[in-house]
Design a protein around this motif. Structure first.
Motif, PDB file in Angstrom:
ATOM      1  N   LEU A  16       0.854  -1.185   0.000  1.00  0.00           N
ATOM      2  CA  LEU A  16       0.000   0.000   0.000  1.00  0.00           C
ATOM      3  C   LEU A  16       0.886   1.230   0.000  1.00  0.00           C
ATOM      4  O   LEU A  16       1.680   1.423   0.932  1.00  0.00           O
ATOM      5  N   ARG A  17       0.777   2.010  -1.056  1.00  0.00           N
ATOM      6  CA  ARG A  17       1.557   3.244  -1.206  1.00  0.00           C
ATOM      7  C   ARG A  17       3.052   3.005  -0.956  1.00  0.00           C
ATOM      8  O   ARG A  17       3.705   3.737  -0.228  1.00  0.00           O
ATOM      9  N   GLY A  18       3.566   1.927  -1.552  1.00  0.00           N
ATOM     10  CA  GLY A  18       4.987   1.623  -1.464  1.00  0.00           C
ATOM     11  C   GLY A  18       5.413   0.883  -0.211  1.00  0.00           C
ATOM     12  O   GLY A  18       6.559   0.467  -0.098  1.00  0.00           O
ATOM     13  N   GLN A  19       4.526   0.681   0.730  1.00  0.00           N
ATOM     14  CA  GLN A  19       4.849  -0.006   1.984  1.00  0.00           C
ATOM     15  C   GLN A  19       4.334  -1.441   1.941  1.00  0.00           C
ATOM     16  O   GLN A  19       3.163  -1.677   1.641  1.00  0.00           O
ATOM     17  N   GLY A  20       5.212  -2.384   2.261  1.00  0.00           N
ATOM     18  CA  GLY A  20       4.796  -3.772   2.373  1.00  0.00           C
ATOM     19  C   GLY A  20       4.053  -3.990   3.678  1.00  0.00           C
ATOM     20  O   GLY A  20       4.308  -3.314   4.679  1.00  0.00           O
ATOM     21  N   MET A  21       3.116  -4.901   3.664  1.00  0.00           N
ATOM     22  CA  MET A  21       2.373  -5.229   4.882  1.00  0.00           C
ATOM     23  C   MET A  21       1.980  -6.695   4.855  1.00  0.00           C
ATOM     24  O   MET A  21       1.938  -7.314   3.801  1.00  0.00           O
ATOM     25  N   ARG A  22       1.725  -7.217   6.050  1.00  0.00           N
ATOM     26  CA  ARG A  22       1.271  -8.602   6.201  1.00  0.00           C
ATOM     27  C   ARG A  22       0.047  -8.620   7.100  1.00  0.00           C
ATOM     28  O   ARG A  22      -0.001  -7.912   8.097  1.00  0.00           O
ATOM     29  N   LEU A  23      -0.908  -9.445   6.742  1.00  0.00           N
ATOM     30  CA  LEU A  23      -2.069  -9.692   7.582  1.00  0.00           C
ATOM     31  C   LEU A  23      -1.997 -11.158   7.988  1.00  0.00           C
ATOM     32  O   LEU A  23      -2.091 -12.049   7.144  1.00  0.00           O
ATOM     33  N   HIS A  24      -1.781 -11.399   9.275  1.00  0.00           N
ATOM     34  CA  HIS A  24      -1.746 -12.761   9.826  1.00  0.00           C
ATOM     35  C   HIS A  24      -2.997 -12.902  10.668  1.00  0.00           C
ATOM     36  O   HIS A  24      -3.172 -12.169  11.647  1.00  0.00           O
ATOM     37  N   GLU A  25      -3.876 -13.825  10.284  1.00  0.00           N
ATOM     38  CA  GLU A  25      -5.170 -13.934  10.963  1.00  0.00           C
ATOM     39  C   GLU A  25      -5.582 -15.391  11.124  1.00  0.00           C
ATOM     40  O   GLU A  25      -5.284 -16.227  10.275  1.00  0.00           O
ATOM     41  N   ARG A  26      -6.271 -15.660  12.229  1.00  0.00           N
ATOM     42  CA  ARG A  26      -6.980 -16.924  12.438  1.00  0.00           C
ATOM     43  C   ARG A  26      -8.455 -16.588  12.298  1.00  0.00           C
ATOM     44  O   ARG A  26      -9.043 -15.974  13.175  1.00  0.00           O
ATOM     45  N   SER A  27      -9.003 -16.957  11.155  1.00  0.00           N
ATOM     46  CA  SER A  27     -10.384 -16.604  10.822  1.00  0.00           C
ATOM     47  C   SER A  27     -11.333 -17.723  11.223  1.00  0.00           C
ATOM     48  O   SER A  27     -11.044 -18.898  11.015  1.00  0.00           O
ATOM     49  N   ARG A  28     -12.490 -17.325  11.754  1.00  0.00           N
ATOM     50  CA  ARG A  28     -13.532 -18.284  12.123  1.00  0.00           C
ATOM     51  C   ARG A  28     -14.658 -18.235  11.093  1.00  0.00           C
ATOM     52  O   ARG A  28     -15.039 -17.162  10.632  1.00  0.00           O
ATOM     53  N   PHE A  29     -15.158 -19.429  10.772  1.00  0.00           N
ATOM     54  CA  PHE A  29     -16.207 -19.576   9.775  1.00  0.00           C
ATOM     55  C   PHE A  29     -17.309 -20.469  10.327  1.00  0.00           C
ATOM     56  O   PHE A  29     -17.065 -21.300  11.197  1.00  0.00           O
ATOM     57  N   ARG A  30     -18.509 -20.308   9.773  1.00  0.00           N
ATOM     58  CA  ARG A  30     -19.584 -21.252  10.085  1.00  0.00           C
ATOM     59  C   ARG A  30     -20.429 -21.461   8.844  1.00  0.00           C
ATOM     60  O   ARG A  30     -20.500 -20.606   7.963  1.00  0.00           O
ATOM     61  N   ARG A  31     -21.048 -22.654   8.811  1.00  0.00           N
ATOM     62  CA  ARG A  31     -21.905 -22.996   7.679  1.00  0.00           C
ATOM     63  C   ARG A  31     -23.355 -22.783   8.088  1.00  0.00           C
ATOM     64  O   ARG A  31     -23.795 -23.251   9.133  1.00  0.00           O
ATOM     65  N   ILE A  32     -24.072 -22.058   7.244  1.00  0.00           N
ATOM     66  CA  ILE A  32     -25.500 -21.795   7.442  1.00  0.00           C
ATOM     67  C   ILE A  32     -26.218 -22.263   6.186  1.00  0.00           C
ATOM     68  O   ILE A  32     -25.905 -21.788   5.082  1.00  0.00           O
TER      69      ILE A  32
END
Length: 137
Positions: free
Chosen positions: A106-122
């Protein structure tokens, strides 16, 4: 002479699966095939972020935690996805967790998103609930 844009079915999917988009996340995003697993939904949501598809991201967000709106930064370029771990989230499960690291610029800056995402089935469809950012170690 200008460079030709590759046909969509010949372009590897942004999710990093190594498969063509049209046989990977494409059918989920265009609504012709639901995600069969929590990981498949997470990958398709990453692809939607990479493509700026706010409607798909909102549509696959759990109705109980979905924001009223979403505004993606058009200058953010998603560079890659690495799925680190999955817990449940299979074809017969009703909940699942997917841990991933997504890289962006983003605008020349590197970034990382480290996430533990929760999901459910409906009703046979997977939805993103929320996620935690693991502590850096």
């Amino acid at each position: 002479m200008g460079r030709r844009k590759p046909k969509p079915d010949s372009v590897n999917c942004p999710c990093g699966s190594g498969h063509p988009r049209e046989r990977c996340c494409g059918p989920r995003i265009d609504g012709t095939a639901p995600a069969e697993t929590a990981e498949a939904l997470m990958r398709s949501r990453y692809t939607a972020y990479a493509e700026g598809n706010e409607a798909y991201i909102l549509a696959t967000w759990d109705p109980q935690t979905r924001p009223a709106s979403l505004e993606l930064d058009p200058e953010r370029r998603w560079l890659g996805l690495n799925v680190r771990d999955t817990e449940a989230g299979g074809r017969e499960d009703t909940t699942g967790v997917v841990e991933f690291v997504a890289r962006a610029r983003l605008r020349g800056q590197g970034m990382r998103l480290h996430e533990r995402s929760r999901f459910r089935r409906i009703d046979g469809h997977w939805y993103y609930i929320d996620g935690d950012t693991p502590d850096a170690s």
